[in-house]
Design an enzyme around this catalytic site. Structure first.
Site, PDB file in Angstrom:
ATOM      1  N   TRP A  92       0.826  -1.167   0.029  1.00 25.36           N
ATOM      2  CA  TRP A  92      -0.195   0.058   0.001  1.00 25.36           C
ATOM      3  C   TRP A  92       1.038   1.188  -0.032  1.00 25.36           C
ATOM      4  CZ3 TRP A  92      -4.552  -1.013  -1.954  1.00 25.36           C
ATOM      5  CH2 TRP A  92      -4.896  -2.536  -1.499  1.00 25.36           C
ATOM      6  N   ASP A 144      -1.457   6.755   6.632  1.00 26.29           N
ATOM      7  CA  ASP A 144      -2.681   6.061   6.038  1.00 26.29           C
ATOM      8  C   ASP A 144      -2.917   4.978   7.311  1.00 26.29           C
ATOM      9  OD1 ASP A 144      -4.048   4.011   5.030  1.00 26.29           O
ATOM     10  OD2 ASP A 144      -2.587   3.494   3.185  1.00 26.29           O
ATOM     11  N   LYS A 147     -12.301  -1.904   7.050  1.00 30.20           N
ATOM     12  CA  LYS A 147     -11.436  -2.678   8.052  1.00 30.20           C
ATOM     13  C   LYS A 147     -11.800  -2.458   9.428  1.00 30.20           C
ATOM     14  CE  LYS A 147      -8.051  -2.551   4.393  1.00 30.20           C
ATOM     15  NZ  LYS A 147      -8.239  -4.049   3.861  1.00 30.20           N
TER      16      LYS A 147
END
Ligand SMILES: Cc1ncc(COP(=O)(O)O)c(C=O)c1O
Length: 361
Positions: free
Chosen positions: A103, A172, A196
């Site tokens: 990511w 993030d 999530k």
């Protein structure tokens, strides 16, 4: 009775049962409106109230200062990969990123569309099994970027890097939002896809320090500007009402559970159970993450052979333990134990893993 299994999927992921039950109760008639939240105008007073309450809950639970703007956006965390450089980039100054996995790499790639990017540290040399220690960003960076938790590799930042005051630090936090207490005001920007650790897919939470909203250059399109959304409290255009509503229920639930500090304890108890199984397995289970970088949210590990890993995942399913297959870049197994995963669920998994080892060693 409805069947519920223990869900260890990395995302979309398990939601607290009381949240789902409440949503079910309110599905056909939200607070006497005779319709569901999916069906009412995002301009209605009923929706407006829950929308603002959800924002206030984020600020309250994270202890945010009044200069932090909470935004509900769309396009997933991946959209923030390009909104961050679009809103924070400065001419002639490269942003600095730390590469801790897939990511981070995607975030770095998108920032590259806006100019040079400096990668100041990386753990790619050891398949992203650790968080580089002692990271220091320099004052010539336009902004700094880290990935708080690396969902695929099961690593998490367990310290705060050195950042000069004038350099905004972006985090993030898609897979570890509110998993543990820290001073969240040290980050200038945080963003998280909800699916999530916060709610369902379809909404992305972005938290921006207000003074940074003016940084955006004139040539950035309207919807890509954080300031557009901030000015209208994320109601500039139709927002993902239903997803925000479920996030609001999850935030209510988190508050009822005692807030982020209580959640941290719950998460540490759960993670310790699994890491103990790994550490006391005599090498049968081998953790992917280095100990100083272990994630509270995604526990990644391998077994002695790929066939055993497939067998363990399949048998887990028979024991109503869902979603344990690791990501292909690490292989093996991954248990995602987000805030909504119960201690009972993790205990079941720990017992299953011990039993599996006893039967297959
Ligand atoms: C840490 C992290 N960042 C970003 C993303 C991408 O999120 P989205 O699918 O919402 O774009 C993910 C998704 O798994 C993630 O785990």
């Amino acid at each position: 009775m409805t069947k519920r299994v223990y869900n260890f999927y990395p995302g979309p992921a398990t939601l607290p049962l009381p949240v789902l039950e409440r949503a079910k109760e309110e599905l056909l008639d939200y607070k006497g409106t005779g319709v569901s939240v999916m069906e009412i105008s995002h301009r209605s007073k009923e929706y407006d109230q829950l929308h603002h309450e959800a924002m206030s809950l984020v600020s309250e639970l994270m202890g945010l200062k009044s200069d932090r703007k909470v935004l509900w956006l769309q396009g997933g965390a991946s959209t923030q990969f390009f909104m961050v450089p679009a809103n924070l980039g400065l001419p002639g100054k490269a942003p600095q990123y730390v590469n801790t996995g897939a990511w981070s790499k995607k975030a770095i790639k998108e920032a590259g569309f806006y100019g040079d990017v400096e990668v100041i540290a990386s753990s790619e040399d050891e398949n992203f099994s650790y968080i580089p220690q002692g990271v220091e960003f320099s004052e010539d960076a336009s902004y700094a970027h880290i990935t708080g938790n690396n969902t695929i590799y099961g690593t998490e930042w367990n310290y705060f890097p050195k950042v000069p005051d004038e350099v905004p630090l972006v985090n993030d936090i898609s897979s570890n939002i509110m998993d543990k207490w820290e001073d969240f005001n040290r980050y200038a920007v945080m963003y998280a896809g909800a699916q999530k650790n916060l709610g369902p897919a379809g909404v992305t939470l972005v938290i921006v320090r207000e003074d940074l909203l003016d940084r955006v250059p004139d040539n950035v399109p309207t919807l890509q500007r954080w300031s557009t959304h901030a000015k209208k409290d994320s109601l500039f255009n139709t927002c993902p009402c239903w997803a925000i509503y479920i996030c609001k229920l999850s935030l209510d639930y988190l508050k009822e559970m005692g807030g982020v500090k209580a959640m941290e304890k719950h998460n540490r108890d759960k993670a310790n159970l699994l890491y103990d199984v790994i550490d006391s397995s005599g090498g049968f289970y081998k953790g992917h993450a280095r100990k100083d970088s272990r994630s509270l949210m995604n526990v990644t590990f391998n077994l002695p052979a790929p066939e055993l890993e497939s067998k363990c995942v399949a048998e887990g399913l028979e024991h109503e333990l869902l979603g344990l297959k690791g990501h292909r870049s690490v292989g093996g197994m991954r248990a995602s134990i987000y805030n909504a995963m119960t201690l009972e669920g993790v205990k079941e998994l720990a017992e299953f893993l011990k039993d599996f080892q006893a039967r297959n060693q």
